[in-house]
Scaffold this active site. Structure first.
Site, PDB file in Angstrom:
ATOM      1  N   LYS A  52       0.857  -1.272   0.030  1.00 24.87           N
ATOM      2  CA  LYS A  52       0.065  -0.071  -0.081  1.00 24.87           C
ATOM      3  C   LYS A  52       0.853   0.965   0.023  1.00 24.87           C
ATOM      4  O   LYS A  52       0.422   2.071  -0.642  1.00 24.87           O
ATOM      5  CB  LYS A  52      -0.969   0.083   1.088  1.00 24.87           C
ATOM      6  N   GLN A  96      -4.601  -1.481   9.427  1.00 25.44           N
ATOM      7  CA  GLN A  96      -4.389  -2.583   8.787  1.00 25.44           C
ATOM      8  C   GLN A  96      -5.021  -3.658   9.669  1.00 25.44           C
ATOM      9  O   GLN A  96      -4.774  -3.736  10.927  1.00 25.44           O
ATOM     10  CB  GLN A  96      -3.071  -2.952   8.708  1.00 25.44           C
ATOM     11  N   ASP A 119     -10.955   3.001   3.663  1.00 23.23           N
ATOM     12  CA  ASP A 119     -11.485   1.384   3.494  1.00 23.23           C
ATOM     13  C   ASP A 119     -12.746   1.018   3.030  1.00 23.23           C
ATOM     14  O   ASP A 119     -13.228   0.036   3.005  1.00 23.23           O
ATOM     15  CB  ASP A 119     -10.871   0.718   4.814  1.00 23.23           C
TER      16      ASP A 119
END
Ligand code: GUN
Length: 282
Positions: A52, A96, A119
């Site tokens: 990422k 995460q 997200d």
């Protein structure tokens, strides 16, 4: 024999588009910044987080990296998120998952400002998706819609079957396919006669998390098969939830693992981060 949908190529096109938009913003002294938080050192998470950050660098985003120790308390993590929520120079916040057991994922997700929730996991964004208003959409299912559209596969009126009902993939996938006017069925571990239902699918999304579970007996001739799974086999190679070798003979289109859905998740994260920045301009 199925045509292979090249997720690597399509994700590269999307990242190029983001890169161009980022360069345009930079001319106006506007920068896109993503804060990436990892708690602990789970090796798989470290690989995902590394990818990422690399993608951010590639498209021209700034990234802030927080690598917190395994024993971080929930209070410490929530206070970092609140600080980032309040910073005008931070556009997106990504924590995460999974998190260590002393921290509630639910509390963390709901603490991230919905406007920085790149997200798409916050209940406000999930709600917006389900009522059909603008918001951030979970990256993997959003990437699958892009794969279908950019391959020229229409969703409208098609029998779409999603196998798996997770908050990250299965449920938002179903909502997106519905938004595109598909006729959607969601199957899961308690579904009876799974093969009978998946056998009706024009578009089958396999997101059940079991290596090579979907074999040719589950597939209609000419179906489009999208594989969300990723598993490391004993021989060291990666495979998906779909038994690629048998299913490719029967499907019309299929995504490979690796190189199918995986790269699209990161490309869509880049799209969401760009969107988070553009949203505060208007
Ligand atoms: N862990 C596995 N997939 C994801 C994802 O899409 N986002 C975050 N934040 N964590 C994950």
């Amino acid at each position: 024999m199925a045509e292979i949908i090249d997720g690597k190529k399509i994700s590269a096109q999307i990242k190029e588009e983001v890169k161009v938009a980022v360069a345009e913003l930079a001319k106006r002294e506007i920068f896109v910044t993503l804060a990436v938080i990892q708690v602990g050192a789970d090796p798989a998470s470290s690989v995902y987080v590394g990818n990422k950050k690399k993608a951010c660098e590639y498209v021209g985003f700034r990234s802030l990296s927080y690598e917190l120790p395994e024993e971080t308390t929930q209070e410490e993590l929530l206070s970092l998120i609140e600080e980032l929520n309040g910073r005008a120079d931070v556009n997106g916040i990504l924590v995460q998952l999974p998190l260590p057991e002393q921290i509630s994922e639910e509390n963390v997700i709901q603490t991230i400002s919905p406007d920085k929730d790149v997200d798409g996991f916050h209940v406000q964004n999930v709600g917006r998706l389900n009522v059909g208003t603008k918001g951030f959409v979970s990256c993997t299912p959003a990437g699958i819609i892009e794969l279908l559209k950019r391959t020229g596969i229409s969703i409208e009126g098609k029998e779409c079957v999603v196998v798996g009902r997770s908050n990250i993939v299965g449920k938002p996938m179903a909502a997106l396919l519905l938004r595109e006017n598909g006729t959607v069925t969601v199957c899961h571990s308690r579904t009876k006669n799974l093969a009978e239902i998946t056998g009706r699918a024009d578009i089958l999304i396999a997101a059940l998390g079991k290596p090579k579970f979907i074999t040719e007996e589950y597939i209609k001739d000419g179906a489009v098969v999208i594989d969300v799974g990723i598993h490391r086999q004993e021989n060291g190679k990666l495979c998906g939830d779909v038994d690629f070798d048998s299913v490719k003979e029967k499907a019309s289109y299929i995504t490979p693992v690796p190189g199918g859905v995986g790269p699209m998740t990161i490309a869509m994260l880049m799209v969401n981060c760009l969107q988070s920045t553009e949203n505060i301009l208007d």
